[in-house]
Design a protein around this motif. Sequence first.
Motif, mmCIF file in Angstrom:
data_model
loop_
_atom_site.group_PDB
_atom_site.id
_atom_site.type_symbol
_atom_site.label_atom_id
_atom_site.label_comp_id
_atom_site.label_asym_id
_atom_site.label_seq_id
_atom_site.Cartn_x
_atom_site.Cartn_y
_atom_site.Cartn_z
ATOM 1 N N ALA A 128 0.407 13.020 -17.422
ATOM 2 C CA ALA A 128 -0.553 12.748 -16.343
ATOM 3 C C ALA A 128 0.236 12.381 -15.086
ATOM 4 C CB ALA A 128 -1.496 11.621 -16.733
ATOM 5 N N LYS A 129 0.192 13.257 -14.086
ATOM 6 C CA LYS A 129 1.100 13.085 -12.953
ATOM 7 C C LYS A 129 0.558 12.155 -11.878
ATOM 8 C CE LYS A 129 4.159 16.741 -13.827
ATOM 9 N NZ LYS A 129 3.459 17.923 -14.389
ATOM 10 N N VAL A 130 -0.480 11.413 -12.183
ATOM 11 C CA VAL A 130 -1.120 10.614 -11.138
ATOM 12 C C VAL A 130 -0.253 9.433 -10.680
ATOM 13 C CG1 VAL A 130 -2.485 9.328 -12.846
ATOM 14 C CG2 VAL A 130 -3.251 9.440 -10.478
ATOM 15 N N SER A 157 8.226 7.578 -4.942
ATOM 16 C CA SER A 157 7.582 6.629 -4.018
ATOM 17 C C SER A 157 6.722 5.614 -4.761
ATOM 18 C CB SER A 157 6.706 7.367 -2.999
ATOM 19 O OG SER A 157 7.504 8.165 -2.177
ATOM 20 N N ASP A 158 6.148 6.044 -5.878
ATOM 21 C CA ASP A 158 5.385 5.089 -6.701
ATOM 22 C C ASP A 158 6.315 3.962 -7.153
ATOM 23 O OD1 ASP A 158 3.180 6.800 -6.565
ATOM 24 O OD2 ASP A 158 3.619 7.766 -8.483
ATOM 25 N N THR A 159 7.516 4.358 -7.552
ATOM 26 C CA THR A 159 8.497 3.374 -8.015
ATOM 27 C C THR A 159 8.940 2.465 -6.871
ATOM 28 O OG1 THR A 159 9.215 5.045 -9.592
ATOM 29 C CG2 THR A 159 10.632 3.141 -9.342
ATOM 30 N N GLN A 218 0.860 -1.187 0.000
ATOM 31 C CA GLN A 218 0.000 0.000 0.000
ATOM 32 C C GLN A 218 0.896 1.237 0.000
ATOM 33 O OE1 GLN A 218 -2.148 -0.861 3.766
ATOM 34 N NE2 GLN A 218 -3.939 -1.239 2.497
ATOM 35 N N LYS A 219 0.717 2.104 -0.980
ATOM 36 C CA LYS A 219 1.513 3.333 -1.009
ATOM 37 C C LYS A 219 0.602 4.523 -0.738
ATOM 38 C CE LYS A 219 3.027 7.151 -3.315
ATOM 39 N NZ LYS A 219 2.412 8.117 -4.244
ATOM 40 N N PHE A 220 1.025 5.371 0.188
ATOM 41 C CA PHE A 220 0.235 6.562 0.512
ATOM 42 C C PHE A 220 1.012 7.812 0.125
ATOM 43 C CE2 PHE A 220 -1.357 3.210 3.255
ATOM 44 C CZ PHE A 220 -2.727 3.310 3.020
HETATM 45 MG MG MG Z 1 2.664 11.211 -6.804
#
Ligand code: MG
Length: 405
Positions: free
Chosen positions: A212-214, A157-159, A5-7
Amino acid sequence: MITVQKFGGTSLSDEQGRRHVLRHISRERAAGNGIVVVVSAMGRRGEPYATDTLLDWIGANGNALADRERDLLLSCGELISAATLCSLLTREGIPCVALTGGQAGIITDGRYGFARIVKVDPAKILEYLAEDRVVVVAGFQGMTEDGEITTLGRGGSDTSATALGAALRASVVDIYTDVDGILTADPRLVDDARPLAFVSYEEICNMAYNGAKVIHPRAVEIAMRAGVPVRVRSTFSDGEGTLVTHADFVRGQNGWADRTVTGLAHVQGVTQLAVDTLYGPSDVQLRVFRSMAKNAISVDFINVTPAGVLFTVSDADAPLAVRLLREMGFETRVQSGCAKVSVIGGGMNGEPGVMARIVEALTAKNIPILQSADSNTTIWVLVAEDDMVSALQVLHTAFGLHLVP
Ligand code: MG
Ligand code: ADP
């Protein structure tokens, strides 16, 4: 089963958000899953521990920090976040442990500020999971083989999350953020943007590379290679969000048959350069692109014809690019203040008439197309920055994206 889970920063920035974070963790734990939580730094610029605040702090103090020490400082935002979350979990009676990226086994190369993950050794995380602890990992950072702390660049952090998901063979990587999922366009610009139930890895990668920076595109690539499903969903609700998975699976879903265009993305701050070659030396084209490459200027939207070359660079690179071209004696026309609008969809492959619909929609609003290009899943148009928002809105409606169920 392991869930990552990434926040994101906004999810952790205030008490209300952190309550939701605890709720999502508790729910997964109750379902019996091993949980690895990846956290970003809390909040946005101006808030005390946000990454941009740390950068501003250095800026205000002379900004003489070397890259290595800058990464040392930047890594602190996520450490504060991880420790904060552990404190809250402990208060709830949930056993946990906080780890730096390096302690979590994320090994990177030594490019400070934009390091690449070279491998992940999940052994330590697996030990803690076996002790039934929630493992909280500081996102956005890693460590070189010889123990130097590095950061992974914006969106890092997504990575961290998908790299851990891949190494742990997680059943899913949940990217929790402040919107309901991946939307058909940036909700800050298009009011009636709609969340998508499913997108393919390729589609979201395309959207992300086109602005798209999402979610970070590199994060998607890692998940795609490992075949780990990703969900982008809201911290603040219990919605399922958007499932990112293989195109074959997405194509099997209801509504796919009608889906020509999946979403729109945009990039601002683009300058268009035109160099006439017709009466110049025969190697103009070669010299133009060689000189851009030699100076690390990334070029986009390239059209080469016998009459000339047309391409775009970022506004930031434009002054150098123009100087280089003029120094070589090339007549160069400069159009600054442009924006790239991308129309993206796995379903447009082989579908006739998509470009015609784009031209028709933009023409109806008197929006000139300065340049265009296409691949089998994306059509790009260059427009004036002042026209960008209305271009996004009119294309969003033209392709029925406001009606996405
Ligand atoms: Mg982000
Ligand atoms: P986080 O801090 O959780 O990583 P980000 O700001 O990086 O959050 O990403 C979420 C933001 O991305 C949203 O608030 C939204 O404004 C923006 N965004 C841009 N394009 C899209 C899109 N197509 N779908 C969803 N969000 C988008």
